[in-house]
Design an enzyme around this catalytic site. Sequence first.
Site, PDB file in Angstrom:
ATOM      1  N   ASP A   1       0.853  -1.193   0.000  1.00 29.07           N
ATOM      2  CA  ASP A   1       0.000   0.000   0.000  1.00 29.07           C
ATOM      3  C   ASP A   1       0.891   1.246   0.000  1.00 29.07           C
ATOM      4  O   ASP A   1       1.619   1.473  -0.950  1.00 29.07           O
ATOM      5  CB  ASP A   1      -0.927  -0.064   1.219  1.00 29.07           C
TER       6      ASP A   1
ATOM      7  N   GLY B   1       4.529   4.504   5.199  1.00 29.60           N
ATOM      8  CA  GLY B   1       3.967   5.139   6.403  1.00 29.60           C
ATOM      9  C   GLY B   1       2.982   4.242   7.128  1.00 29.60           C
ATOM     10  O   GLY B   1       2.691   4.452   8.300  1.00 29.60           O
TER      11      GLY B   1
ATOM     12  N   CYS C   1      -0.157   4.020  10.724  1.00 30.33           N
ATOM     13  CA  CYS C   1       0.022   5.199  11.585  1.00 30.33           C
ATOM     14  C   CYS C   1      -0.030   6.498  10.784  1.00 30.33           C
ATOM     15  O   CYS C   1      -0.784   7.411  11.112  1.00 30.33           O
ATOM     16  CB  CYS C   1       1.340   5.082  12.331  1.00 30.33           C
TER      17      CYS C   1
ATOM     18  N   LYS D   1      -4.970  12.459  14.798  1.00 31.57           N
ATOM     19  CA  LYS D   1      -4.596  13.571  15.689  1.00 31.57           C
ATOM     20  C   LYS D   1      -4.778  14.917  14.995  1.00 31.57           C
ATOM     21  O   LYS D   1      -5.054  15.926  15.645  1.00 31.57           O
ATOM     22  CB  LYS D   1      -3.154  13.417  16.191  1.00 31.57           C
TER      23      LYS D   1
ATOM     24  N   ASP E   1       3.021  -4.217  15.215  1.00 29.52           N
ATOM     25  CA  ASP E   1       1.755  -4.853  15.590  1.00 29.52           C
ATOM     26  C   ASP E   1       1.788  -6.371  15.369  1.00 29.52           C
ATOM     27  O   ASP E   1       1.134  -7.123  16.100  1.00 29.52           O
ATOM     28  CB  ASP E   1       0.593  -4.253  14.775  1.00 29.52           C
TER      29      ASP E   1
ATOM     30  N   HIS F   1       9.549  27.013  34.695  1.00 29.08           N
ATOM     31  CA  HIS F   1       8.280  27.555  35.190  1.00 29.08           C
ATOM     32  C   HIS F   1       7.817  28.688  34.296  1.00 29.08           C
ATOM     33  O   HIS F   1       8.641  29.488  33.863  1.00 29.08           O
ATOM     34  CB  HIS F   1       8.469  28.076  36.613  1.00 29.08           C
TER      35      HIS F   1
END
Length: 468
Positions: free
Chosen positions: A41, A44, A47, A56, A316, A447
């Site tokens: 395919d 990448g 994901c 995202k 996976d 900070h």
Amino acid sequence: MVVGDIATGTELLVIGAGPGGYACAIRAAKKDVDVTLVDKDKVGGTCLNRGCIPAKSLIHAAKYDSDLDHWDEIGIHTDEADIDFESIQEWKDGVVERLTSGVEGLLEKYGVNYIEGEATFESSNTARIEEEHNAEKIEFEKAVIATGSQPIEIPGLEFHQEGIVSSKEVLELDEVPDEIVVVGGGYIGMEAVTKYCKFGATVKVVEARDRVLKQFDQEIVDSIQETSECYNDEIYENHKAKEIDNSGNKIAVIAEHKSEEVRIEGDVVLVAAGRTAKPIVDNLGLENTEVELGEHFVKHDKQMQTTDENIFVIGDAAGQPMLAHKAYREGKVVGDIAAGEPAAFDNQYIPKVIYTDPEVGVVGMTEQEATKEHEKLKIGRFEMSASGRALTTGHEKGFVKVVADKNGKLLGAQIVAPRASDMIAEATLALEMQGYLSDIANTIHAHPTFPEALGEACEDALDESIHQ
Ligand code: FAD
């Protein structure tokens, strides 16, 4: 060989160009290994093309609404937002395109021979690659299975049915549906809830178990459910989806609840019931090799070597947790091994993040898990509402919790916060380094920043907190 076949050879054949495969290929090629990478395919993998990155991007766009509320609160008044979903989708596709072409550029730069085609093993040192107009037989010294996973189908709610979409198609919708039913309240399902609910859809979640995000602590789920009605309103827990009914205007999920049938209607049904590597691996011709399968994944050791000494497995296909950052690390390990260097996947801690609003980041043990192994614990907590940085951004929901043993050795961290995905990195590093609460508490955090909250939680566990 049949007519049209070409015979070639390579030191390392990597099958699958997702995060695991391309990282492996680049790492090995940079160390002068002759690498062939093949994907049926797109470069990448899941994901970059249909998972982490497009999801995202859309979540980022969808969070506009909390920003608008915030701007209004602090005196910057805007008209109601005009959402051009087509443009948002184009922008998201552009992000994907930039990243995938970046990876293609890296493959070229490091001399990886990339082939678009489908690979199957013919033996422990040969594979056949079916390309669009050709077939190729490749001899290899070592091969890597990096073939990823695919969504699990629920009987009765198969993906070919009209109106049912998988985690891939739900990222490609032309418009925001009025109502969407999400079957499966895991992290993929709940991230879909985040984007479509915030884009204005009514989202209904059908979950077979007694609560959503079952893999995560109850207090985490309580915290995100408190912050937004998206995670609260139409959650059908203990509802087992059985089939769909396509006969009306809407598509209905028929679920079983306490022996009764319940109809839950929407315009689109997303089935997000987990992922499996098995069907892909079953089609790899592994019967021609010495590779053995476990129930859902390919058997392997810490070097990611399978029961066939020439063949490795990563990502996976190597099992849970099915996360890109695990795949990347395993890919690099095997890349090093292919270059003749000693390496092993010896990481003890794999962080998990959910891109809800606020985000969730967890690593190591929860309090409940730690209680089973340790008599006494030190627990620290810091509310994001006491964080100076959180207040300056108007996003002050959530908490940081740390769990340590009686000597203060860190065992785990759970974070619900706007930037939990970034904040969890420090806790992961501390855990990998066998760190103590005092290591984080005594480290100077800039900070005002979100990561200060982790330091504060560690101080709280040591009973040395200043800000709460
Ligand atoms: P994949 O990325 O799946 O790549 C495998 C590749 O192998 C594919 O390109 C496929 O075409 C190819 N292939 C398969 N068989 C063959 C063959 N026979 N011949 C040639 N090529 C073959 N993970 C995270 O860490 N963070 C996230 O935020 C996150 N979000 C996600 C959101 C969604 C909606 C989904 C679905 C997944 C998400 N994941 C996330 C999981 C992440 O995408 C996977 O863990 C990761 O892609 C696995 O990488 P991989 O290299 O093992 O396989």
